[in-house]
Design a protein around this motif. Structure first.
Motif, PDB file in Angstrom:
ATOM      1  N   LYS A   1       2.142  -3.007   7.563  1.00 32.16           N
ATOM      2  CA  LYS A   1       2.502  -4.378   7.202  1.00 32.16           C
ATOM      3  C   LYS A   1       1.527  -5.362   7.836  1.00 32.16           C
ATOM      4  N   GLY A   2       1.192  -5.147   9.100  1.00 32.71           N
ATOM      5  CA  GLY A   2       0.252  -6.014   9.796  1.00 32.71           C
ATOM      6  C   GLY A   2      -1.116  -6.039   9.137  1.00 32.71           C
TER       7      GLY A   2
ATOM      8  N   GLU B   1       6.677 -10.013   2.233  1.00 33.24           N
ATOM      9  CA  GLU B   1       5.768  -9.758   1.116  1.00 33.24           C
ATOM     10  C   GLU B   1       4.986  -8.459   1.338  1.00 33.24           C
ATOM     11  N   ALA B   2       4.541  -8.238   2.572  1.00 29.51           N
ATOM     12  CA  ALA B   2       3.793  -7.025   2.891  1.00 29.51           C
ATOM     13  C   ALA B   2       4.674  -5.788   2.705  1.00 29.51           C
ATOM     14  N   PHE B   3       5.931  -5.883   3.112  1.00 32.71           N
ATOM     15  CA  PHE B   3       6.848  -4.757   2.918  1.00 32.71           C
ATOM     16  C   PHE B   3       7.064  -4.501   1.428  1.00 32.71           C
ATOM     17  N   ALA B   4       7.165  -5.562   0.635  1.00 29.97           N
ATOM     18  CA  ALA B   4       7.347  -5.413  -0.804  1.00 29.97           C
ATOM     19  C   ALA B   4       6.142  -4.715  -1.437  1.00 29.97           C
ATOM     20  N   VAL B   5       4.941  -5.024  -0.951  1.00 30.40           N
ATOM     21  CA  VAL B   5       3.732  -4.364  -1.457  1.00 30.40           C
ATOM     22  C   VAL B   5       3.799  -2.873  -1.149  1.00 30.40           C
ATOM     23  N   LEU B   6       4.190  -2.526   0.073  1.00 34.20           N
ATOM     24  CA  LEU B   6       4.326  -1.114   0.443  1.00 34.20           C
ATOM     25  C   LEU B   6       5.382  -0.422  -0.404  1.00 34.20           C
ATOM     26  N   ALA B   7       6.510  -1.091  -0.612  1.00 36.20           N
ATOM     27  CA  ALA B   7       7.596  -0.506  -1.401  1.00 36.20           C
ATOM     28  C   ALA B   7       7.151  -0.268  -2.843  1.00 36.20           C
ATOM     29  N   ARG B   8       6.431  -1.238  -3.420  1.00 37.07           N
ATOM     30  CA  ARG B   8       5.932  -1.083  -4.792  1.00 37.07           C
ATOM     31  C   ARG B   8       4.958   0.081  -4.888  1.00 37.07           C
ATOM     32  N   ALA B   9       4.053   0.170  -3.923  1.00 38.07           N
ATOM     33  CA  ALA B   9       3.079   1.262  -3.915  1.00 38.07           C
ATOM     34  C   ALA B   9       3.795   2.606  -3.780  1.00 38.07           C
ATOM     35  N   SER B  10       4.838   2.636  -2.979  1.00 34.08           N
ATOM     36  CA  SER B  10       5.629   3.851  -2.804  1.00 34.08           C
ATOM     37  C   SER B  10       6.270   4.270  -4.129  1.00 34.08           C
ATOM     38  N   GLN B  11       6.863   3.320  -4.824  1.00 34.48           N
ATOM     39  CA  GLN B  11       7.509   3.620  -6.108  1.00 34.48           C
ATOM     40  C   GLN B  11       6.489   4.005  -7.172  1.00 34.48           C
ATOM     41  N   ASN B  12       5.376   3.295  -7.211  1.00 30.85           N
ATOM     42  CA  ASN B  12       4.363   3.559  -8.248  1.00 30.85           C
ATOM     43  C   ASN B  12       3.683   4.905  -8.079  1.00 30.85           C
TER      44      ASN B  12
ATOM     45  N   ALA C   1       2.346   4.089   4.043  1.00 26.15           N
ATOM     46  CA  ALA C   1       1.952   3.333   5.234  1.00 26.15           C
ATOM     47  C   ALA C   1       0.974   4.131   6.094  1.00 26.15           C
ATOM     48  N   ARG C   2       1.248   5.409   6.262  1.00 25.50           N
ATOM     49  CA  ARG C   2       0.356   6.266   7.066  1.00 25.50           C
ATOM     50  C   ARG C   2      -1.018   6.356   6.419  1.00 25.50           C
ATOM     51  N   TYR C   3      -1.058   6.477   5.098  1.00 27.98           N
ATOM     52  CA  TYR C   3      -2.331   6.547   4.384  1.00 27.98           C
ATOM     53  C   TYR C   3      -3.117   5.247   4.569  1.00 27.98           C
ATOM     54  N   LEU C   4      -2.424   4.116   4.465  1.00 28.05           N
ATOM     55  CA  LEU C   4      -3.084   2.817   4.654  1.00 28.05           C
ATOM     56  C   LEU C   4      -3.651   2.682   6.066  1.00 28.05           C
ATOM     57  N   THR C   5      -2.889   3.088   7.074  1.00 27.79           N
ATOM     58  CA  THR C   5      -3.374   2.922   8.449  1.00 27.79           C
ATOM     59  C   THR C   5      -4.511   3.876   8.781  1.00 27.79           C
ATOM     60  N   THR C   6      -4.592   5.018   8.095  1.00 27.30           N
ATOM     61  CA  THR C   6      -5.680   5.948   8.400  1.00 27.30           C
ATOM     62  C   THR C   6      -6.933   5.700   7.572  1.00 27.30           C
ATOM     63  N   THR C   7      -6.766   5.277   6.321  1.00 29.71           N
ATOM     64  CA  THR C   7      -7.931   5.140   5.443  1.00 29.71           C
ATOM     65  C   THR C   7      -8.316   3.687   5.169  1.00 29.71           C
TER      66      THR C   7
END
Length: 57
Positions: free
Chosen positions: A9-10, A22-33, A42-48
């Protein structure tokens, strides 16, 4: 698990000037999509640094 989501989120908040909600909503949408758990997105975003896998066309 919560720490990874908070870090992701940060990243989104800083990068795109979003609120925490808003950041959580982006993560949730990406999770659903992508049909992946939110924590995995979230783990993928923080590593890559990328929100989702990019597949070549």
């Amino acid at each position: 698990m919560r720490d990874v989501i908070g870090q992701a989120k940060g990243i989104l908040m800083e990068r795109h000037k979003l609120t925490a909600d808003e950041a959580f909503a982006v993560l949730a949408r990406a999770s659903q999509n992508t049909n992946r758990k939110l924590v995995d997105v979230a783990r993928y975003l923080t590593t890559t640094g990328q929100l989702t896998h990019r597949t070549p066309r």
